[in-house]
Scaffold this motif. Sequence first.
Motif, PDB file in Angstrom:
ATOM      1  N   GLN A   1       0.793  -1.236   0.000  1.00 46.06           N
ATOM      2  CA  GLN A   1       0.000   0.000   0.000  1.00 46.06           C
ATOM      3  C   GLN A   1       0.818   1.275   0.000  1.00 46.06           C
ATOM      4  OE1 GLN A   1      -2.151  -1.417   3.250  1.00 46.06           O
ATOM      5  NE2 GLN A   1      -3.131  -2.837   1.839  1.00 46.06           N
ATOM      6  N   GLN A   2       1.988   1.246  -0.608  1.00 51.15           N
ATOM      7  CA  GLN A   2       2.700   2.507  -0.799  1.00 51.15           C
ATOM      8  C   GLN A   2       3.520   2.393  -2.078  1.00 51.15           C
ATOM      9  OE1 GLN A   2       5.887   2.933   2.109  1.00 51.15           O
ATOM     10  NE2 GLN A   2       5.267   0.988   3.030  1.00 51.15           N
ATOM     11  N   SER A   3       3.929   3.535  -2.597  1.00 51.81           N
ATOM     12  CA  SER A   3       4.705   3.495  -3.832  1.00 51.81           C
ATOM     13  C   SER A   3       6.149   3.118  -3.511  1.00 51.81           C
ATOM     14  CB  SER A   3       4.668   4.855  -4.521  1.00 51.81           C
ATOM     15  OG  SER A   3       5.661   4.876  -5.511  1.00 51.81           O
ATOM     16  N   PRO A   4       6.666   2.112  -4.179  1.00 53.57           N
ATOM     17  CA  PRO A   4       8.044   1.703  -3.889  1.00 53.57           C
ATOM     18  C   PRO A   4       9.082   2.585  -4.578  1.00 53.57           C
ATOM     19  CG  PRO A   4       7.010   0.195  -5.436  1.00 53.57           C
ATOM     20  CD  PRO A   4       6.011   1.244  -5.151  1.00 53.57           C
ATOM     21  N   ILE A   5       8.636   3.410  -5.517  1.00 51.89           N
ATOM     22  CA  ILE A   5       9.610   4.198  -6.279  1.00 51.89           C
ATOM     23  C   ILE A   5      10.359   5.132  -5.324  1.00 51.89           C
ATOM     24  CG2 ILE A   5       9.917   5.817  -8.202  1.00 51.89           C
ATOM     25  CD1 ILE A   5       8.792   3.136  -9.056  1.00 51.89           C
ATOM     26  N   GLY A   6      11.697   5.091  -5.423  1.00 54.85           N
ATOM     27  CA  GLY A   6      12.525   5.955  -4.576  1.00 54.85           C
ATOM     28  C   GLY A   6      12.900   5.299  -3.262  1.00 54.85           C
ATOM     29  N   LYS A   7      12.222   4.192  -2.904  1.00 56.87           N
ATOM     30  CA  LYS A   7      12.581   3.471  -1.675  1.00 56.87           C
ATOM     31  C   LYS A   7      13.842   2.651  -1.916  1.00 56.87           C
ATOM     32  CE  LYS A   7       8.758   4.256   0.907  1.00 56.87           C
ATOM     33  NZ  LYS A   7       7.826   4.800  -0.044  1.00 56.87           N
ATOM     34  N   HIS A   8      14.400   2.105  -0.841  1.00 55.91           N
ATOM     35  CA  HIS A   8      15.650   1.353  -0.989  1.00 55.91           C
ATOM     36  C   HIS A   8      15.497  -0.089  -0.509  1.00 55.91           C
ATOM     37  CE1 HIS A   8      17.004   5.470  -1.358  1.00 55.91           C
ATOM     38  NE2 HIS A   8      18.086   4.977  -1.979  1.00 55.91           N
ATOM     39  N   ILE A   9      16.243  -0.980  -1.146  1.00 50.63           N
ATOM     40  CA  ILE A   9      16.235  -2.402  -0.804  1.00 50.63           C
ATOM     41  C   ILE A   9      17.669  -2.788  -0.473  1.00 50.63           C
ATOM     42  CG2 ILE A   9      16.017  -4.714  -1.809  1.00 50.63           C
ATOM     43  CD1 ILE A   9      13.330  -3.743  -1.547  1.00 50.63           C
ATOM     44  N   ARG A  10      17.841  -3.534   0.625  1.00 48.69           N
ATOM     45  CA  ARG A  10      19.209  -4.012   0.899  1.00 48.69           C
ATOM     46  C   ARG A  10      19.220  -5.546   0.815  1.00 48.69           C
ATOM     47  NH1 ARG A  10      19.465  -5.980   6.178  1.00 48.69           N
ATOM     48  NH2 ARG A  10      17.536  -5.469   7.295  1.00 48.69           N
ATOM     49  N   SER A  11      20.324  -6.052   0.296  1.00 47.43           N
ATOM     50  CA  SER A  11      20.472  -7.496   0.188  1.00 47.43           C
ATOM     51  C   SER A  11      20.789  -8.060   1.565  1.00 47.43           C
ATOM     52  CB  SER A  11      21.595  -7.826  -0.792  1.00 47.43           C
ATOM     53  OG  SER A  11      21.836  -9.194  -0.794  1.00 47.43           O
ATOM     54  N   THR A  12      20.166  -9.168   1.935  1.00 45.30           N
ATOM     55  CA  THR A  12      20.462  -9.780   3.230  1.00 45.30           C
ATOM     56  C   THR A  12      21.273 -11.057   3.062  1.00 45.30           C
ATOM     57  OG1 THR A  12      18.320 -10.866   3.131  1.00 45.30           O
ATOM     58  CG2 THR A  12      18.444  -8.842   4.389  1.00 45.30           C
ATOM     59  N   GLU A  13      21.897 -11.227   1.891  1.00 42.18           N
ATOM     60  CA  GLU A  13      22.798 -12.369   1.675  1.00 42.18           C
ATOM     61  C   GLU A  13      24.027 -12.184   2.568  1.00 42.18           C
ATOM     62  OE1 GLU A  13      22.829 -15.079  -0.674  1.00 42.18           O
ATOM     63  OE2 GLU A  13      20.683 -14.669  -0.769  1.00 42.18           O
TER      64      GLU A  13
END
Lengths: 118, 884
Positions: free
Chosen positions: B654-666
Amino acid sequence: MAEKKERYQNRIELLQGTLDLLVLQTLQWGPQHGYGISIAIRNHSGEILQVDTGSLYPALHRLEKQKLIKAEWKVSENKQRAKYYQLTAAGKKHLSRERSKWSQFSQAIAGVLNPEQT
Amino acid sequence: MTFWRRETREAELDEEVRTHLNMAAQTLTERGVAQKEAERAAKRDFGNVELTKEVTRDAWGGRWLQDLISDARYGLRMLSKNPGFTAIAVLTLALGIGSNSAVFSLIDALLLRSLDVPAPRELVRITFGPPGIDGPLSSPMFDRLRERQRVFTDIFAWTNGPMVLSNKGVARPITGAYATGSAFPTLKLKPRLGRLLTWQDDEPSALSNGVAAVISEDFWLEHFGGDPGVLGQPITVDGGTATIVGVMPGSFNGITVDYSPQVVLPFIFDVALHGKSSCRFRSDCTWFSAMARLEPGVTFAQAQADLAAIAGDVLKELLTEGYQRIDYLRNGTLSLIPGRTGNSPLGKVYGRELWTLQTLVGLLMIICCANLASLQLSRTLNRQHELVVRSALGAGRLRLVRQLVVESMLLSASGAAAGMLLSQWMSGLLVRYVEQSDFPVFLDLRPNLTILAAVIALAALTVILTGALPALNLTRLETEEMLRSGAQRAVGRKRHPLAARLLPGQVALSLVLTSLALLFAVSTGRLLRVDPGFRVKGITFFGVDFERRPEKGEARLDLYRKMLDGLRRAPGVEAASVVAVRPLGEGGIDESAAPVEGHGPEDKHLFENVVGPEYFTTAGTKILAGREISKFDRFGAIPVCVLNQAAANFFFPQQSPIGKHIRSTEPNPKRPSCEVVGVVTDAKYLSLRESAPPTIYYPYEQLPDFRWAGFITRSHHTSAAIAAFKDALRRYAPDTPFLPPMTMQRQLEDSIGKERLVAVLSLFFGGLALLLTSIGLYGLESQRVERRTPEIGLRMALGAQKSDMLWFVLREATFVFLIGLPLGLLLTFAACRFVGSLLYEMSPLDPRIHLIAVLSLVGAGLLASYVPARRAVKVDPMAALRYE
């Protein structure tokens, strides 16, 4: 016709051992052709045993296959080509064995039929 | 009695009998009987001359052979007198035996056949993986296990893989394999030429002396012309050089049934190629398909217990922190499975489908036999008169039965022969369906003894069913009664019970086959119509092998850019990009990640793909928000990524993901975090059947250790894309082998290969079943009409209407269907329980499907009844009555 054929076959089976013995015995006096054998058996049995040719020829060919007799084409006294049968060594042995069996057998039968004589 | 001497003996017998008659007649004439009279008397005394001869011939023995030959001759004559029946019967048999043998030969090749090595039953496979996965071991695991185990004579590892053979500047793909030095001694194989690999060949010392290689017999013949001088010759594979020391025996095609390696190298060769980074030294690299031979006297269960006892130790010591795929390694256990047949990945994939098909063709065979039996029966009924006459002429019942059995044997022998031919052709087709991916599947489908025995058994079964049963039924005739009733053939007044009993069964089985065929077909059709989330038409993938190019790092990226530019400029190519994981291909990349903002949930089962600029435009995957990966997303720019809708919904509900950040948990992330710049529609990843998993896309130019990706193009004609790619390869990366391209269409079809196989074959078998049942029904009815023509004529003369006559014919069919259909429905619903899991998003009990099946069966039945019904209606009462 089917029944007729069966009858012939039954007769062969019935006479088989006996006819073989008679044929071998006849051939002991020398090589002979089919017709001669049938005449010989009739004459020696005092015309009682009539050998059916429908049984004689199968018996001859069977004995030949068993190597008890062997056959040879020869010219007869009447200048006719004929198939002569003669005893082999195995045939002679077989004959003497069968003869003693037969005499035992006929004695046994005679014994049963005439009990008072024994 | 030798056969050719027979004629001489016949002549001799004739003469013997003639002599006898002459002598008898002569004796009589000598007694004064007239010549003519004497001859007659001699004949009379002799009795039946021909009969005597026949009985005498019996004394010769070998009579049965004589009879058999005359039976066979007579049988052939009867069969050729009735070409329609013969053709249908042979064709029915050929189809039944052919399809059974074709499917079975595939099952045999994939699942049943032993490896061609001494004592294959002693072989076992040692596998590693989380529950349900029979995967390979890592090299350290294997080494440790080899030291500890006490129940095997030895263990060995094997790894199949495509390789590139370079010869005088020309590169070509070949099938290769790595093996430990223990492989050939443990398999107890003898070389065709030279020697096979030994432990010394796999020792580090081999690196300085030159690595040894063995080649397959086929490769030796094809590539070296069978020259014995091949020993000692160098061979350049994947950029390294080895020396050929031997040729493997032709009967050995590796330990994987569908993969026949042309070159086998020791694992040390991989060390020679990759040095310290070789998988040979890495605990996280599971690539050793391990097999072992049981020590004599050790049972499978004992070996299992021993393996379980040492497995804990072997695994524990190897699992230190910091590996990728640590979950996979931690959850994995060692297990033992029988290894007689070697490894069969295709068999694993196709096993259930193949056994399903085998069951279907088994049912088809029953229908074939039933059909043959009724065909044969109605033919024997029509021949009743002939049989009666023969029996009156002296043929015994045994003789008549034997005649019929000999005829069925002739039929089934020719049917089996035709079936074997058909099976060869059909199994070729089957393999083409099973075949997928870039390398042709290797399958050895020679008909072997098992198949031959199965086919002969089927043929014999058919003989008994079609020959002896009707014969026994029929020779219970009463000759006299039959003869008295004359030539009117009024003999079979009563409905012959066998055919009438068989047909409802045939209808029931046909309904099962038709329903299942429709289920499979509809399910596969659905699968094909699923929206995969990308374009299918016009998309072509090209693999590349840049490993041995001099360009590394930035230069490698530049090579990719130049290739892309070249492709895009080429005529006919609409768009081009770079992609690491082909959708619906063989594998994927795992990733686990979590959003940086808002401490959202972590997804451990994310799928990853590495793509180039304009990938989504090229592949036809819709961009829902944000933007596409562009050529400016390079090293040094802000790290970006694109999510598919499933991933976006998971991380940022329910929110726009554009501009958000993702970090790898490997454990060792290649990139700490990335900014989400776009969201795309869900595209299928591994298979069409599974819904699209959450997926994250990274630009290839931002990967620190980017090593490999292939190209994807979109064009109207595939040939234009291929020409463009060859051109770009020649210009920017000469000496690189051109690997076979793959179209998206083919990829998609391959990915549902087994569904298509089952659908196409079951439709074929279902169609056959319908056809055979129709023929059976047609036979029954036309015979009924023929037999009762006088009755029909009489009824019509007495005023019966055409509709009455129609009903007269259809009554039989109605009876058959009234029993057959409910029985068939019952069987179908029982069968549906087993096929439910083979279907895609549909209930096996879908009433529409079963309704269609019933309707098509009834339709076929009506069609089959049409001709006999017409014949009945058109009966001319006058003609019919006159005949009576």
